[in-house]
Design a protein around this motif. Structure first.
Motif, PDB file in Angstrom:
ATOM      1  N   LYS A 140       1.760  -2.329  -5.745  1.00  0.00           N
ATOM      2  CA  LYS A 140       2.333  -2.366  -4.415  1.00  0.00           C
ATOM      3  C   LYS A 140       2.567  -0.955  -3.776  1.00  0.00           C
ATOM      4  O   LYS A 140       2.759  -0.089  -4.763  1.00  0.00           O
ATOM      5  CB  LYS A 140       3.843  -2.970  -4.393  1.00  0.00           C
ATOM      6  CG  LYS A 140       3.658  -4.581  -4.406  1.00  0.00           C
ATOM      7  CD  LYS A 140       5.351  -4.765  -4.578  1.00  0.00           C
ATOM      8  CE  LYS A 140       6.028  -4.717  -3.370  1.00  0.00           C
ATOM      9  NZ  LYS A 140       7.316  -5.346  -3.251  1.00  0.00           N
TER      10      LYS A 140
ATOM     11  N   SER B 288       4.177   1.125  -0.234  1.00  0.00           N
ATOM     12  CA  SER B 288       4.869   0.958   1.075  1.00  0.00           C
ATOM     13  C   SER B 288       5.627   2.120   1.292  1.00  0.00           C
ATOM     14  O   SER B 288       6.198   2.918   0.627  1.00  0.00           O
ATOM     15  CB  SER B 288       5.911  -0.348   0.978  1.00  0.00           C
ATOM     16  OG  SER B 288       6.914  -0.048   1.884  1.00  0.00           O
TER      17      SER B 288
ATOM     18  N   ASP C 211       7.799   3.824   8.909  1.00  0.00           N
ATOM     19  CA  ASP C 211       8.254   2.916   9.706  1.00  0.00           C
ATOM     20  C   ASP C 211       7.541   2.878  11.156  1.00  0.00           C
ATOM     21  O   ASP C 211       8.025   2.005  12.041  1.00  0.00           O
ATOM     22  CB  ASP C 211       9.545   2.563   9.690  1.00  0.00           C
ATOM     23  CG  ASP C 211      10.494   3.873   9.968  1.00  0.00           C
ATOM     24  OD1 ASP C 211       9.862   4.772  10.453  1.00  0.00           O
ATOM     25  OD2 ASP C 211      11.530   3.826   9.477  1.00  0.00           O
TER      26      ASP C 211
ATOM     27  N   CYS D  22       5.561   9.880   7.568  1.00  0.00           N
ATOM     28  CA  CYS D  22       6.355   9.140   6.834  1.00  0.00           C
ATOM     29  C   CYS D  22       7.244   9.863   5.674  1.00  0.00           C
ATOM     30  O   CYS D  22       6.359  10.896   5.128  1.00  0.00           O
ATOM     31  CB  CYS D  22       5.106   8.160   6.128  1.00  0.00           C
ATOM     32  SG  CYS D  22       5.695   7.550   4.652  1.00  0.00           S
TER      33      CYS D  22
ATOM     34  N   VAL E 218       7.608   6.975   0.314  1.00  0.00           N
ATOM     35  CA  VAL E 218       6.690   6.020  -0.012  1.00  0.00           C
ATOM     36  C   VAL E 218       7.068   5.428  -1.410  1.00  0.00           C
ATOM     37  O   VAL E 218       7.635   6.289  -2.217  1.00  0.00           O
ATOM     38  CB  VAL E 218       5.248   6.765  -0.239  1.00  0.00           C
ATOM     39  CG1 VAL E 218       4.467   5.614  -0.880  1.00  0.00           C
ATOM     40  CG2 VAL E 218       4.741   6.823   1.112  1.00  0.00           C
TER      41      VAL E 218
ATOM     42  N   LYS F 284       2.315   4.989   8.387  1.00  0.00           N
ATOM     43  CA  LYS F 284       2.706   3.768   7.700  1.00  0.00           C
ATOM     44  C   LYS F 284       1.577   3.300   6.667  1.00  0.00           C
ATOM     45  O   LYS F 284       0.472   3.276   6.944  1.00  0.00           O
ATOM     46  CB  LYS F 284       3.063   2.622   8.711  1.00  0.00           C
ATOM     47  CG  LYS F 284       4.304   2.403   9.286  1.00  0.00           C
ATOM     48  CD  LYS F 284       4.359   1.302  10.224  1.00  0.00           C
ATOM     49  CE  LYS F 284       4.962  -0.044   9.333  1.00  0.00           C
ATOM     50  NZ  LYS F 284       5.164  -1.140  10.259  1.00  0.00           N
TER      51      LYS F 284
ATOM     52  N   SER G 297       1.146  -0.038   3.858  1.00  0.00           N
ATOM     53  CA  SER G 297       1.627  -1.164   3.236  1.00  0.00           C
ATOM     54  C   SER G 297       0.516  -1.890   2.662  1.00  0.00           C
ATOM     55  O   SER G 297      -0.304  -2.402   3.226  1.00  0.00           O
ATOM     56  CB  SER G 297       2.271  -1.886   4.241  1.00  0.00           C
ATOM     57  OG  SER G 297       2.757  -3.270   3.658  1.00  0.00           O
TER      58      SER G 297
ATOM     59  N   ASP H 238       1.870  -7.487  -3.176  1.00  0.00           N
ATOM     60  CA  ASP H 238       3.118  -8.066  -3.174  1.00  0.00           C
ATOM     61  C   ASP H 238       3.837  -8.248  -4.549  1.00  0.00           C
ATOM     62  O   ASP H 238       4.874  -9.011  -4.782  1.00  0.00           O
ATOM     63  CB  ASP H 238       3.299  -9.371  -2.464  1.00  0.00           C
ATOM     64  CG  ASP H 238       1.901 -10.266  -2.914  1.00  0.00           C
ATOM     65  OD1 ASP H 238       1.333  -9.930  -3.898  1.00  0.00           O
ATOM     66  OD2 ASP H 238       1.489 -11.123  -2.176  1.00  0.00           O
TER      67      ASP H 238
ATOM     68  N   CYS I 270      -3.734  -5.223  -6.003  1.00  0.00           N
ATOM     69  CA  CYS I 270      -3.518  -5.322  -4.664  1.00  0.00           C
ATOM     70  C   CYS I 270      -4.817  -5.471  -3.889  1.00  0.00           C
ATOM     71  O   CYS I 270      -5.871  -4.951  -3.847  1.00  0.00           O
ATOM     72  CB  CYS I 270      -2.972  -4.033  -4.157  1.00  0.00           C
ATOM     73  SG  CYS I 270      -2.878  -3.882  -2.294  1.00  0.00           S
TER      74      CYS I 270
ATOM     75  N   VAL J 212      -4.505  -3.568   2.024  1.00  0.00           N
ATOM     76  CA  VAL J 212      -3.682  -2.556   2.437  1.00  0.00           C
ATOM     77  C   VAL J 212      -3.924  -2.298   3.956  1.00  0.00           C
ATOM     78  O   VAL J 212      -4.928  -2.352   4.403  1.00  0.00           O
ATOM     79  CB  VAL J 212      -4.050  -1.184   1.718  1.00  0.00           C
ATOM     80  CG1 VAL J 212      -3.395   0.187   2.315  1.00  0.00           C
ATOM     81  CG2 VAL J 212      -3.445  -1.186   0.123  1.00  0.00           C
TER      82      VAL J 212
END
Lengths: 419, 419
Positions: free
Chosen positions: A266, A268, A271, A277, A280, B266, B268, B271, B277, B280
């Motif tokens: 994962k 992320s 926003d 950013c 992270v 951003k 992301s 999960d 993964c 992305v």
């Protein structure tokens, strides 16, 4: 009649009943928090076979144990079950361990049938958890029931663990260990494709937080992108994975491309597309080799992240947390007598040499070994590639083949002698 | 008395009223969808000054325009306002453009006072939007009111735009352009720290989706990590940014480290820590140089992403979308007569040479230039670094200084002559 033939005959005669049992077991969709029905069904079966049954709700001693790892602390709807077959004495004891919890079925639209149908078709039983690992549990119960039905008496004790929580850190097996249900050795029929795994990779989850500094995207040079900095972190994790795996020369791993992977699952951060950013978060799973302690592996990642070659990250160190699931590595001597017995019986039943490998994933064998001092072998009828996938199934023949191998091995280990 | 002195005197005499107006304007917290109160207040002011007022709800012609870019299509609570001061004829017209919308105040706890307090303290007015750009709008209105009060008649028309939606793509300015409110040139008093920006960077948002292939983290070599692949994408974006900026040799950009940044804001993906993964998503803002068309910049990123040097990504190309906000680049000839007038008047009022630079961010000047054929200069009293931050403020003296410079420049451009 030789015992091997008697066992084989019993398996043939009990095929229908065995399949019906597995079907029913799958139909109890025993996802986390909903194991009660399936456990009561198992307890009932154990009683019928003629075992003593201990069914209990794991409590505070579990939750406070340093090896405890679960997203929950309330198990009131999730009993653990152990079946006990006391031996005559003077023999070696065995734990036969299988977990009752199954992972969630995911999107039902990905399944051809209801995930908990237990459908029997073309020699297969379908449903969530059938390969991981209710098929294996059924093999164990068939092996015990067969030995009982054949009137065999063992010197050593047989303990059948039907445990909760394997899929989220092994709290069920830990609870069984804490209640004293350990033995001289254990077999866990997780889905190994009928391979024999004397060693199992451990694993644990980590979270790395990388900090940058916010700014407007149009003047991004006034900030520091946590996304750019996280590329340095990801690269360091790749390097560490490479270094750790280059050190592994155990022949059991020779066919495995990356014996102890570090998987970043994962990522992320940020926003707003036009802002720099500033944070992270990276989450992943670190594999732990069978010869390694969890703490040693943790220290290696910690040190790698403390020594990132970047001025900003030296001044603004990333943070590392260990969270969520954790499976201890398992390790039994490949020359252990139970290993020899299992391999011999495999060859005798199937006519083929077994594949002996190290397992790429952890099982409750790590906890049995490390918390319960019970060296464990993983060997089972399911297919690894089916576990956690939609349309999960198991081949019925494999369930019964494994049951025969297991029955013979219990007989050898716990010293049942000839009929 | 020289006109310069008259204007200066008027500003001194009207300081209190001007500050009160700005305070009140801030107190109408005109975030997106809540511009009505502030716009009615502005319309009232325009009438008092003696301008003709057009107040309307932007409608379908706007929404269907190819340059339309907004997260919403319903503006029923968000009127646009234009004030018109018709000239005697035969002179050059000017658009004075300021947006009424302010970005949300963010966490109120980060503010010392209520974000919409309009507090006056130590020569500053505080509040969300005061620097971006209600202070600038006030400078414009003071300049117009002053010229009116001094009885000046202009040859050319003055159009005052009080527009919605600048912060989310410029739909308000586009609506004004479509209603015919364009001119020979424009000034936009966005917060430039009193610098003069003849060129403004455009920008647009993009989203890149990188696909991998899922697998269990313990056998991660059976999958393809979209996180690893996204590192290749991020690196390619960095390379493209470098290449694009190396090509820029305009001296107006000489003091700007990265004239047209590509900011990835951003990221992301994934999960589950122990799964490989499989997707992305990367979102960012691409700067567009004043000499460039949006489409040209889009094509460069598209081509870069089509030619990633990676076998997997060649077979599983990333997808690129342009979404959300978009600001067209703006460009006026640095030798344009309005540029000379503005610089001269800046020097005359402040006694210093103005700084002339290219802007690192887009404004509605891009739309005025490209959709309205109205070359635009950005020059205003606010501080860039305050925009979008908590405890936003503006220095009152700067508002009045800018107002004087603007009044003199309107006089020169629209040919008001001497008093």
């Amino acid at each position: 009649m030789m015992v091997k033939q008697s066992i084989q005959k019993w398996m043939e005669e009990n095929k229908e009943e065995g399949v019906a049992f597995l079907q029913k077991l799958v139909q109890y969709g025993s996802v986390q928090g909903k194991e009660k029905g399936a456990q009561e069904f198992v307890a009932e079966k154990l009683k019928k076979i003629g075992m003593e049954v201990d069914k209990w709700i794991p409590g505070e001693d579990l939750v406070n144990h340093p090896y405890f790892c679960s997203p929950r602390t309330d198990f009131s709807e999730s009993p653990n079950v152990v079946g006990i077959w006391k031996g005559k004495g003077g023999g070696r004891s065995i734990v036969l361990n299988g977990h009752i919890d199954v992972v969630p079925p995911g999107n039902p639209n990905d399944w051809k049938e209801d995930p908990f149908s237990g459908l029997v078709q073309d020699g297969k039983v379908y449903g969530r958890g059938v390969t991981d690992m209710k098929g294996g549990n059924t093999s164990l119960l068939l092996a015990i029931q067969c030995l009982k039905d054949l009137g065999i008496e063992l010197k050593g004790d047989v303990l059948f663990h039907s445990v909760i929580e394997e899929e989220s850190g092994g709290a069920g097996t830990l609870a069984a260990v804490l209640r004293g249900y350990t033995a001289d050795a254990a077999i866990i029929p997780e889905p190994t494709n009928m391979k024999i795994f004397p060693k199992q990779q451990g694993s644990m989850w980590f979270r790395v937080t990388v900090n940058g500094q916010s700014a407007h995207g149009g003047t991004r040079y006034e900030g520091v992108s946590a996304i750019e900095k996280s590329m340095i972190v990801l690269q360091a994790i790749q390097e560490l994975e490479k270094d750790r795996n280059e050190k592994i020369d155990d022949p059991l791993y020779s066919s495995i491309p990356i014996p102890v992977p570090i998987n970043v699952g994962k990522i992320s951060g940020g926003d707003w597309p036009s802002s720099v950013c500033d944070t992270v978060t990276i989450e992943g799973r670190m594999g732990v080799s069978p010869e390694e302690k969890m703490e040693e592996a943790q220290m290696e990642l910690q040190q790698k992240l403390e020594n990132l070659q970047d001025e900003w990250l030296q001044k603004h160190p990333v943070s590392l947390e260990w969270f969520g699931a954790r499976w201890h590595p398992g390790n039994i001597d490949p020359d252990h007598e139970l290993m020899h017995m299992l391999q011999q019986n495999f060859e005798s039943v199937t006519g083929e040499k077994p594949v002996v490998e190290a397992s790429p994933w952890g099982t409750d064998g790590g906890l049995l070994t490390q918390a319960g001092d019970t060296p464990s072998i993983v060997f089972g009828p399911g297919v690894t590639g089916m576990a956690h996938y939609s349309n999960e199934y198991i081949e019925i023949d494999k369930v019964f083949e494994a049951a025969q191998i297991l029955a013979l091995t219990i007989l050898d280990w716990c010293e049942g002698g000839e009929l």
